[in-house]
Design a protein around this motif. Structure first.
Motif, mmCIF file in Angstrom:
data_model
loop_
_atom_site.group_PDB
_atom_site.id
_atom_site.type_symbol
_atom_site.label_atom_id
_atom_site.label_comp_id
_atom_site.label_asym_id
_atom_site.label_seq_id
_atom_site.Cartn_x
_atom_site.Cartn_y
_atom_site.Cartn_z
ATOM 1 N N GLY A 1 2.923 -0.973 4.222
ATOM 2 C CA GLY A 1 2.684 0.285 3.834
ATOM 3 C C GLY A 1 3.840 1.282 4.103
ATOM 4 O O GLY A 1 4.269 1.314 4.837
ATOM 5 N N THR A 2 4.253 1.858 2.992
ATOM 6 C CA THR A 2 5.227 2.931 2.947
ATOM 7 C C THR A 2 5.183 3.879 1.615
ATOM 8 O O THR A 2 4.544 3.528 0.731
ATOM 9 N N THR A 3 6.186 4.937 1.796
ATOM 10 C CA THR A 3 5.958 5.874 0.631
ATOM 11 C C THR A 3 6.731 5.253 -0.676
ATOM 12 O O THR A 3 7.447 4.443 -0.517
ATOM 13 N N LEU A 4 6.392 5.786 -1.769
ATOM 14 C CA LEU A 4 7.274 5.331 -2.966
ATOM 15 C C LEU A 4 8.690 5.879 -3.001
ATOM 16 O O LEU A 4 9.336 5.291 -3.505
ATOM 17 N N SER A 5 8.830 7.051 -2.204
ATOM 18 C CA SER A 5 10.394 7.509 -2.045
ATOM 19 C C SER A 5 10.917 6.563 -0.961
ATOM 20 O O SER A 5 12.236 6.022 -1.585
ATOM 21 N N ARG A 6 10.312 5.939 -0.178
ATOM 22 C CA ARG A 6 11.187 5.137 0.996
ATOM 23 C C ARG A 6 11.251 3.776 0.220
ATOM 24 O O ARG A 6 12.085 3.040 0.611
ATOM 25 N N LEU A 7 10.273 3.325 -0.510
ATOM 26 C CA LEU A 7 10.483 2.087 -1.362
ATOM 27 C C LEU A 7 11.840 2.121 -2.094
ATOM 28 O O LEU A 7 12.569 1.058 -2.282
ATOM 29 N N ALA A 8 12.113 3.158 -2.603
ATOM 30 C CA ALA A 8 13.402 3.320 -3.293
ATOM 31 C C ALA A 8 14.603 3.525 -2.418
ATOM 32 O O ALA A 8 15.796 3.061 -2.799
ATOM 33 N N LEU A 9 14.476 4.123 -1.474
ATOM 34 C CA LEU A 9 15.550 4.581 -0.307
ATOM 35 C C LEU A 9 15.841 3.377 0.618
ATOM 36 O O LEU A 9 17.151 3.417 0.726
ATOM 37 N N PHE B 1 8.307 6.830 -10.144
ATOM 38 C CA PHE B 1 8.062 6.163 -9.006
ATOM 39 C C PHE B 1 6.998 4.751 -9.401
ATOM 40 O O PHE B 1 7.202 3.826 -8.588
ATOM 41 N N LEU B 2 5.887 5.151 -9.852
ATOM 42 C CA LEU B 2 5.186 4.152 -10.471
ATOM 43 C C LEU B 2 5.649 3.203 -11.224
ATOM 44 O O LEU B 2 5.332 1.777 -10.825
ATOM 45 N N TRP B 3 6.606 3.470 -11.937
ATOM 46 C CA TRP B 3 7.246 2.360 -12.959
ATOM 47 C C TRP B 3 8.083 1.434 -11.835
ATOM 48 O O TRP B 3 7.919 0.219 -12.168
ATOM 49 N N TYR B 4 8.708 2.174 -10.980
ATOM 50 C CA TYR B 4 9.671 1.287 -10.089
ATOM 51 C C TYR B 4 8.839 0.186 -9.279
ATOM 52 O O TYR B 4 8.970 -0.864 -9.165
ATOM 53 N N ALA B 5 7.700 0.837 -8.819
ATOM 54 C CA ALA B 5 6.922 -0.161 -7.972
ATOM 55 C C ALA B 5 6.080 -1.192 -8.830
ATOM 56 O O ALA B 5 5.803 -2.235 -8.468
ATOM 57 N N ALA B 6 5.543 -0.716 -9.932
ATOM 58 C CA ALA B 6 4.867 -1.832 -10.865
ATOM 59 C C ALA B 6 5.953 -3.064 -11.232
ATOM 60 O O ALA B 6 5.568 -3.937 -11.591
ATOM 61 N N SER B 7 7.035 -2.630 -11.258
ATOM 62 C CA SER B 7 8.171 -3.652 -11.913
ATOM 63 C C SER B 7 8.389 -4.410 -10.790
ATOM 64 O O SER B 7 9.171 -5.711 -11.197
ATOM 65 N N ARG B 8 8.077 -4.173 -9.708
ATOM 66 C CA ARG B 8 8.396 -5.057 -8.508
ATOM 67 C C ARG B 8 7.132 -5.713 -8.048
ATOM 68 O O ARG B 8 6.955 -6.302 -6.897
ATOM 69 N N VAL C 1 0.822 -1.167 -0.166
ATOM 70 C CA VAL C 1 -0.207 -0.016 -0.061
ATOM 71 C C VAL C 1 0.802 1.134 0.071
ATOM 72 O O VAL C 1 1.551 1.338 0.953
ATOM 73 N N THR C 2 0.943 1.954 -0.906
ATOM 74 C CA THR C 2 1.851 3.088 -1.235
ATOM 75 C C THR C 2 1.110 4.222 -1.794
ATOM 76 O O THR C 2 -0.113 4.419 -2.469
ATOM 77 N N SER C 3 1.841 5.560 -1.638
ATOM 78 C CA SER C 3 1.525 6.806 -2.233
ATOM 79 C C SER C 3 2.897 7.614 -2.240
ATOM 80 O O SER C 3 3.917 7.157 -1.942
#
Length: 914
Positions: A343-351, A375-382, A204-206
């Motif tokens: 649950g985390t932000t898309l920034s933290r998903l990368a960081l 950011f969406l591309w990175y989340a969707a790829s995983r 769950v992200t935003s």
């Protein structure tokens, strides 16, 4: 031409590089001044602090930063920015209140880390689902629908359209939920996740912490207490909202519950290590590095045997600490890997490295229309099975700095559209693609008063009108508040007050002093009645700074009232919203408010109006806007919607402010009646005077000249800003006479809109009457006496910089008065070749020069001549025991500074003392 996954990824990396360069150019220093900090909550692992900002910076959530308090720096994370409030997570306990601090933060750090993550998918062969990412962006074939549905028991409490949206999302690999404000989109997201969490791992992200927290609260609602406490639902990163149930599911709190004994053993070892070090360091002056190595030379008084014992004990403790840290990290990774909902932000998903190896069955992105596409591309790829994007594409898209396609083609292509447009769900004109099965639509709204909801329909949802489910009686506490009790939409017209609009000295933003005063008074009135909370929002950052200054000057509760730009307030809601449109003569309608359906103006006005739950008050210059707005512009729908029976004259609001208890000292004058008090205020000035008027005419200019010259003789800087009169006008010669006097500066502009005066940063005059010329028609002038508020008004208007530069020139002239006689004695003075008058010494942009009073000719002064003069005079430095001399070299003329530079940092330059 069809793109491959690798080509899209490379283009996204290029877009991030262009945006990162634009962010660095916009804020190269990265230092933010913070004030009025207070501890707002936290947990055992961090403390949450809230500070006030002077402006609204563009800093992504979860950006790493350093919080400097005094001379100490502490690692911090940016949780989010709401208006002028910034929330930080700090591990150190800095006390309950922090008056002032500085935040050192990079606005582009997150972008660079995400770019490295995307590059890693191409180079290191990290596991990724290219098919789902391509399908989610509308660039590849649509994957087959998911065979696994969700738990039907999770659908309780949903209306039919929400149930349909959740069930459709369960059965599709890529789905979109269109949820306008108040339609229960977040509730549907929570139920969607609850139905999947038993069999799948769900992300769950935003883009913001507030959006993630709100979505997780919806997930937690209705879950058994055991599922909440066991780590089944996990929040990675400090939450921005303060609910106890969110703090209980953070990674740190779950780790405390499941590995508490290990953490306590680690704390005991750390304390043992501290005591061991302090035991000998206190007696022998040894530091920790000395005790850890061969310190026979550095500790001559410590016996070798005793030192060897200490060194052995310390090495054993440190080895235990290292092993225990490895165990704790393994526990952290175990908890994260076993969580069913993360649950985390898309920034933290990368960081966060702890998340870098995780793959998710389903990714649910809330407020997806505000998320930048990389950011969406990175989340969707995983993500393996399912991508769900929920949001409202008729609200504001992501904020992009590099939006010029000529300078930043990749950023303009990939960062300006939202995911709904990129996937083809919505056309570039804002129309919904007919028959698109990926899209589920929600239209039953519960949050807004029906009258406010109908305004939203007129603005943005005419093709799919919102159905208003909330009864008007539900919103009575806010609707009954003044002004115009009982009405949900009120237009406060400033036409009769005749306000003016201007730009700050730098930038293209706008401000309106009278409109800010009216907007804040309206909000205060509503809060004084039954409204629980309120916000004043505006399209312009400069105006938002003014509004924030009003809140602070009156001492209003920051929990009940906020001031922000519309962009920054997206996602929030209040009982009462005051929308300050700002635009007034002499400017036309700003680009943020120009445009019709599917334009930025429509999105901005839609966001602004739908933030209100019970009452919406719009403040604007109706007659000016009606003349300047096009027939198909969205602002036209706002102007025509309330109707005259819902209109309020701003003069009524000003009169209320004159008698309101707790308001700053305020007085209103008609025409030129203010001049008696104005001259008395001038005569008492002590630190600086700024007068701004479109015209300078006799006799008012002649009347003001004597007190202004007396101020200059007392060393008080005086500055006049006006348009240049004709050379034959008497006012022109009076201005020249004033300009020739030391301490008085006259600046001419081709166009001046402001009619205002600032005295000592304490008193402000502003209105439709003129300061330097007669008022021939029924103008009005307001006198405001309030130190803090007037200072902030001066900052926004640029007057603070003008006063600073005037003081700078006064210091320069004092030096020139001493240097000029020396140069004359050595034969340096020249005469004008046109008029024959002796040239006088001036200090210009490129250093000292001989110049004619009538600007006929100039002669530069050699550097060595000034150097000899300063050496002979030996003028003392104002801040130390050094003397003044020319310092610096290069292409520009050396500046006047201290001989002890750089130990003493005092110097004079065209830009002012630094």
């Amino acid at each position: 031409m069809e793109l491959t996954f690798e080509e899209v990824t490379r283009e996204l990396i290029a877009a991030l590089a262009e945006e990162s360069a634009a962010a660095e150019a916009a804020a190269p220093g990265g230092a933010l001044a913070l004030r009025e900090g207070r501890r707002a909550g936290g947990s055992a692992a961090y403390h949450r602090y809230s500070f006030l900002l002077d402006h609204e910076p563009d800093v992504p959530s979860d950006s790493r930063a350093l919080l400097q308090v005094g001379h100490e720096q502490h690692p911090a994370e940016v949780l989010g920015i709401q208006g002028h409030d910034i929330s930080l997570a700090v591990r150190a306990d800095l006390g309950a209140a922090i008056p002032f601090a500085t935040l050192l933060v990079s606005a582009h750090f997150v972008l660079e880390v995400l770019s490295a993550r995307l590059a890693g998918m191409l180079s290191s062969g990290e596991k990724h689902n290219s098919a789902l990412a391509m399908a989610g962006f509308g660039l590849g074939p649509y994957p087959p629908p998911s065979r696994t549905g969700g738990d039907q028991t999770a659908l309780t409490g949903l209306n039919p359209e929400q149930r349909e949206a959740v069930i459709d999302s369960w059965g599709k690999a890529v789905s979109f939920i269109w949820g306008p404000p108040g339609t229960g989109k977040t509730l549907a997201v929570g139920k969607l996740v609850q139905g999947l969490m038993k069999d799948e791992r769900v992300l769950v992200t935003s883009h913001t912490n507030v959006a993630v927290d709100t979505a997780l609260l919806a997930v937690l609602k209705g879950l058994p207490e055991g599922d909440r406490e066991c780590g089944c639902v996990l929040r990675v990163g400090p939450p921005q909202r303060g609910e106890a149930c969110l703090a209980a599911i953070t990674l740190e709190e779950v780790l405390q519950r499941q590995a508490g004994s290990l953490l306590r053993q680690r704390a005991d070892l750390a304390e043992q290590r501290r005591r061991l070090v302090s035991r000998f360091a206190g007696s022998h002056g040894a530091s920790l590095p000395a005790l850890s190595g061969d310190c026979s030379d550095s500790l001559p008084n410590l016996e070798r045997a005793e030192h060897a014992t200490v060194q052995g004990e310390l090495a054993a403790v440190e080895a235990c600490l290292a092993g225990m840290d490895a165990q704790i990290e393994a526990e952290r990774r175990r908890i994260v890997s076993q969580a069913r909902v993360l649950g985390t932000t898309l920034s933290r998903l990368a960081l966060a490295d702890i998340l870098s190896s995780l793959v998710f069955d389903t990714t649910v992105v809330d407020e997806a229309s505000t998320v930048p596409l990389p950011f969406l591309w990175y989340a969707a790829s995983r993500t393996q099975k399912r991508l769900v994007c929920a949001g409202d594409f008729r609200q504001l898209p992501p904020v992009v700095r590099a939006d010029d396609p000529r300078e930043s083609p990749a950023a303009a292509k990939w960062l300006t559209p939202n995911i709904f447009e990129q996937a083809g769900v919505v056309s570039g004109r804002g129309d919904i693609s007919a028959g698109d099965r990926r899209l589920s639509k929600l239209h039953k709204q519960y949050r807004m008063h029906p009258v406010i909801g109908e305004l939203a329909n007129r603005l943005a949802y005419g093709d799919r009108p919102l159905e208003h489910m909330g009864a008007p009686s539900h919103f009575l506490p806010a609707t009954r508040s003044r002004p115009r009790p009982g009405l949900a939409v009120v237009f406060c017209d400033t036409t009769h007050a005749d306000p003016w609009c201007a730009r700050p000295e730098t930038g293209w933003s706008r401000y309106n002093l009278l409109s800010a005063l009216v907007s804040m008074q309206v909000a205060r009135t509503a809060l004084g009645d039954a409204a629980r909370d309120a916000a004043v929002i505006t399209p312009y950052r400069a105006q938002a700074r003014l509004l924030q200054a009003h809140i602070e000057s009156v001492g209003l509760d920051r929990q009940r009232i906020q001031a922000a730009t519309v962009h920054r307030f997206q996602g929030e809601e209040k009982d009462v919203i005051v929308l300050d449109l700002v635009d007034s003569p002499p400017f036309g309608v700003g680009k943020l408010l120009r445009g019709g359906f599917a334009s930025t103006a429509m999105q901005l006005l839609n966001v602004a109006c739908t933030r209100a739950k019970g009452k919406l008050i719009i403040v604007g210059h109706r007659s000016h806007l009606e003349m300047r707005v096009g027939p198909h512009d969205s602002l036209r729908a706002v102007l025509e919607y309330p109707g005259p029976y819902r209109q309020l004259d701003a003069l009524e609001v000003v009169e209320d402010a004159l008698t309101c208890a707790g308001s700053p000292a305020l007085r209103m004058y008609a025409g030129d009646d203010f001049r008696g008090d104005f001259i008395r205020d001038l005569q008492g000035a002590s630190s600086g005077v700024v007068l701004v008027s479109p015209h300078a005419r006799v006799p008012h200019l002649a009347e003001l000249a004597p007190p202004l010259l007396l101020l200059a003789d007392r060393g008080v800087p005086v500055m006049l800003l006006t348009t240049r009169p004709g050379s034959e006008e008497r006012g022109y010669h009076v201005l020249l006479e004033l300009a020739s006097h030391r301490g008085v500066e006259v600046r001419f502009r081709t166009s001046v809109q402001q009619r205002m005066a600032f005295i000592d940063g304490r008193v402000a005059y502003f209105g439709s009457s003129h300061v330097l010329s007669p008022t021939y028609w029924g103008g009005r002038m307001l006198r405001l006496c309030h130190d803090q508020l007037v200072e902030r008004m001066m900052e926004v208007a640029g007057a603070t910089a003008w006063v600073r530069s005037a003081r700078q020139r006064s210091r320069q002239e004092a030096v020139l008065e001493l240097v000029e006689p020396y140069l004359v004695e050595t034969g340096e003075r020249h005469r004008c070749g046109n008029c024959g008058r002796e040239l006088r010494l001036h200090w210009g942009r490129f250093g000292p020069f001989w110049g004619c009073r009538f600007q006929h000719s100039t002669v530069s002064v050699p550097v060595d001549a000034i150097t000899r003069a300063l050496g002979a005079l030996a003028l003392p430095c104002p801040e130390c025991s050094g003397i003044q001399q020319l310092i610096g070299s290069g292409r520009r003329y050396p500046v006047l500074g201290c001989s002890r530079w750089p130990q003493c940092r005092w110097y004079l330059a065209r830009e002012g003392r630094r």
